[in-house]
Motif scaffolding. Sequence first.
Motif, mmCIF file in Angstrom:
data_model
loop_
_atom_site.group_PDB
_atom_site.id
_atom_site.type_symbol
_atom_site.label_atom_id
_atom_site.label_comp_id
_atom_site.label_asym_id
_atom_site.label_seq_id
_atom_site.Cartn_x
_atom_site.Cartn_y
_atom_site.Cartn_z
ATOM 1 N N GLN A 131 -3.894 5.360 0.458
ATOM 2 C CA GLN A 131 -3.200 4.339 1.245
ATOM 3 C C GLN A 131 -1.684 4.493 1.115
ATOM 4 O O GLN A 131 -0.948 4.356 2.089
ATOM 5 C CB GLN A 131 -3.629 2.942 0.785
ATOM 6 C CG GLN A 131 -5.088 2.614 1.066
ATOM 7 C CD GLN A 131 -5.459 1.214 0.600
ATOM 8 O OE1 GLN A 131 -4.621 0.310 0.579
ATOM 9 N NE2 GLN A 131 -6.699 1.025 0.195
ATOM 10 N N LYS A 132 -1.247 4.780 -0.113
ATOM 11 C CA LYS A 132 0.183 4.974 -0.334
ATOM 12 C C LYS A 132 0.680 6.221 0.395
ATOM 13 O O LYS A 132 1.788 6.237 0.940
ATOM 14 C CB LYS A 132 0.470 5.105 -1.835
ATOM 15 C CG LYS A 132 1.931 5.397 -2.170
ATOM 16 C CD LYS A 132 2.114 5.536 -3.665
ATOM 17 C CE LYS A 132 3.565 5.890 -3.993
ATOM 18 N NZ LYS A 132 3.954 7.209 -3.448
ATOM 19 N N MET A 133 -0.151 7.279 0.415
ATOM 20 C CA MET A 133 0.255 8.538 1.026
ATOM 21 C C MET A 133 0.547 8.367 2.517
ATOM 22 O O MET A 133 1.493 8.962 3.032
ATOM 23 C CB MET A 133 -0.838 9.585 0.817
ATOM 24 C CG MET A 133 -0.485 10.969 1.341
ATOM 25 S SD MET A 133 -1.761 12.179 0.956
ATOM 26 C CE MET A 133 -3.135 11.514 1.903
ATOM 27 N N ILE A 134 -0.253 7.573 3.213
ATOM 28 C CA ILE A 134 -0.003 7.381 4.650
ATOM 29 C C ILE A 134 0.922 6.199 4.913
ATOM 30 O O ILE A 134 1.299 5.954 6.062
ATOM 31 C CB ILE A 134 -1.298 7.210 5.438
ATOM 32 C CG1 ILE A 134 -1.921 5.844 5.175
ATOM 33 C CG2 ILE A 134 -2.276 8.322 5.186
ATOM 34 C CD1 ILE A 134 -2.907 5.436 6.240
ATOM 35 N N GLY A 135 1.292 5.479 3.836
ATOM 36 C CA GLY A 135 2.273 4.403 3.986
ATOM 37 C C GLY A 135 1.758 3.162 4.668
ATOM 38 O O GLY A 135 2.394 2.650 5.598
ATOM 39 N N PRO A 165 6.579 1.637 10.016
ATOM 40 C CA PRO A 165 6.045 2.515 11.074
ATOM 41 C C PRO A 165 4.518 2.548 11.113
ATOM 42 O O PRO A 165 3.917 2.488 12.201
ATOM 43 C CB PRO A 165 6.629 3.888 10.714
ATOM 44 C CG PRO A 165 7.860 3.591 9.944
ATOM 45 C CD PRO A 165 7.534 2.370 9.151
ATOM 46 N N THR A 166 3.861 2.658 9.941
ATOM 47 C CA THR A 166 2.401 2.700 9.911
ATOM 48 C C THR A 166 1.815 1.377 10.383
ATOM 49 O O THR A 166 0.804 1.343 11.093
ATOM 50 C CB THR A 166 1.892 3.023 8.496
ATOM 51 O OG1 THR A 166 2.445 4.278 8.093
ATOM 52 C CG2 THR A 166 0.383 3.099 8.465
ATOM 53 N N ARG A 167 2.430 0.284 9.999
ATOM 54 C CA ARG A 167 1.949 -1.024 10.456
ATOM 55 C C ARG A 167 2.149 -1.193 11.963
ATOM 56 O O ARG A 167 1.353 -1.872 12.624
ATOM 57 C CB ARG A 167 2.673 -2.138 9.692
ATOM 58 C CG ARG A 167 2.217 -2.253 8.246
ATOM 59 C CD ARG A 167 2.969 -3.347 7.505
ATOM 60 N NE ARG A 167 2.446 -3.518 6.151
ATOM 61 C CZ ARG A 167 2.950 -4.377 5.272
ATOM 62 N NH1 ARG A 167 4.003 -5.139 5.606
ATOM 63 N NH2 ARG A 167 2.416 -4.486 4.063
ATOM 64 N N LEU A 207 -7.154 2.684 8.221
ATOM 65 C CA LEU A 207 -6.642 1.372 8.626
ATOM 66 C C LEU A 207 -7.744 0.426 9.082
ATOM 67 O O LEU A 207 -7.459 -0.697 9.506
ATOM 68 C CB LEU A 207 -5.617 1.550 9.760
ATOM 69 C CG LEU A 207 -4.349 2.338 9.402
ATOM 70 C CD1 LEU A 207 -3.462 2.486 10.626
ATOM 71 C CD2 LEU A 207 -3.590 1.666 8.269
ATOM 72 N N ARG A 208 -9.016 0.894 9.018
ATOM 73 C CA ARG A 208 -10.171 0.061 9.365
ATOM 74 C C ARG A 208 -10.125 -0.427 10.818
ATOM 75 O O ARG A 208 -10.356 -1.607 11.107
ATOM 76 C CB ARG A 208 -10.278 -1.147 8.429
ATOM 77 C CG ARG A 208 -10.297 -0.823 6.946
ATOM 78 C CD ARG A 208 -11.569 -0.073 6.574
ATOM 79 N NE ARG A 208 -11.817 -0.066 5.146
ATOM 80 C CZ ARG A 208 -11.405 0.871 4.314
ATOM 81 N NH1 ARG A 208 -10.685 1.888 4.774
ATOM 82 N NH2 ARG A 208 -11.701 0.830 3.031
ATOM 83 N N ARG A 261 -1.471 -3.658 -4.339
ATOM 84 C CA ARG A 261 -1.783 -2.543 -5.250
ATOM 85 C C ARG A 261 -1.007 -1.288 -4.867
ATOM 86 O O ARG A 261 -0.625 -0.498 -5.717
ATOM 87 C CB ARG A 261 -3.284 -2.269 -5.253
ATOM 88 C CG ARG A 261 -4.115 -3.363 -5.895
ATOM 89 C CD ARG A 261 -5.529 -2.884 -6.148
ATOM 90 N NE ARG A 261 -6.174 -2.456 -4.902
ATOM 91 C CZ ARG A 261 -7.284 -1.735 -4.846
ATOM 92 N NH1 ARG A 261 -7.865 -1.328 -5.965
ATOM 93 N NH2 ARG A 261 -7.817 -1.404 -3.684
ATOM 94 N N VAL A 262 -0.787 -1.122 -3.563
ATOM 95 C CA VAL A 262 -0.005 0.027 -3.105
ATOM 96 C C VAL A 262 1.440 -0.117 -3.562
ATOM 97 O O VAL A 262 2.064 0.847 -4.029
ATOM 98 C CB VAL A 262 -0.069 0.146 -1.565
ATOM 99 C CG1 VAL A 262 0.782 1.315 -1.087
ATOM 100 C CG2 VAL A 262 -1.515 0.332 -1.106
#
Length: 308
Positions: free
Chosen positions: A56-60, A65-67, A101-102, A187-188
Motif C-alpha cells: 500500500q505504501k509502495m503505490i502511495g 495523486p493515488t487518491r 484500492l478495492r 498503518r501506512v
Amino acid sequence: AVYVFFGIVLGRRAESTIGFWPGVALGSVLGLAAKLVSSCGQYLIGYCLGQSVRVQKMIGVDTVPTRAIEKTLKQNGMKLGKVAILVGGPDWPTSVTCGILRMNVPQMIFGTLPVFVASIAPQTLVGALLSREGGGESHSWSTLQAAATGVAATAQAVASGVAAASITLTIEKDHVELAQVREEHRRVAELTRREAAYVEALARVSSWPDLPISRKVVITTAAFLQLVAGFAIGADYVLFDTICFRTFEIASDIDAPLIDGGLEGNVLNIIRLPVGAIVLALAFGSVCLHVFHHVDLGRAAKRLLAES
C-alpha cells in the motif's frame, strides 16, 4: 501485440473458412474476452497484495495523486475520466492498482469495455491484414492497415491524455478532501515514519561526493555497460544491415530460411553472433552490477543506522 496475434492466427485461418471479416470479428471478441479475464486476474493479484501495508505504501494509497485516481475510478457508469484511465492505462499496473484500492469489479469491467473500439478491434484488424495473402501488394489493404494502426495509436494517446487531465482536475478540485488523514491508512503513515530514518541514511551513503572509489567504479561501470548495449541495439534501427539481432516480424514464419526472414526453426537464430551475444552479456552484466550496488548501499545504510 496480443490482439495483433489474434488477428494473424484467426485471419489466416478464417479467410478460407468463415471469411475474412467474420474472422476479424471473432478475433476481436476473443481479444476482448482475454482482456477482461486478464484484468480480473490482475485485480485479484492486486487485491491479495493489497493486504500488505508495504505494498500500500509502495503505490502511495495515502498520497493525493493515488487518491485522485481512486476517486475517479469509483465513479459509476461510463464517466470519461474513469474510462480513460481503464482504457489508456497499461494493463498490469491499472488492473493491479484497482485490486489494491478495492475497486468495484463489475464497474471496472463495464468501464473497460470501450477498449474494444479504441484498441482491440483496430489491432486485430492490423494482424489480420498482415496475414492476408497478397495484402502487402494491394494498395487498398495497405491503406486500411495504416488507418487501423493510426486509429489504435490515436485512441491510446487520447485516452492517456484525458486520463492525466482528469486526474489533475480531480486533484485541483478536491485537494483538501484527498489530503485528509484516513483511519484505514494510519498503518501506512506509521510505516512511512518508521522508514524515514532509513531513507535519510540511504541518501547519505549514496551521495556521490561521499561514495568510496570502489562504489563509484561499480555504478559507473554499470552505467557504461548499459549505454554501450543500448547504443549497439539502437544501431540495428538505423543501419542498413543489423548487427545484433536479425529482423523478425510478427507475421514471419519461424521455420523459414534465414534469407527469407525466418529463423530456421530456432529462436536463438535471432541473435547475430558474435555481436548480439556480446551485447546481451554487457546488458546482463550491467543489471548485475546495478543490483549489487543497490544491495550494497542498503547494507551500508543499515550499518549507519546501527552505529548511530
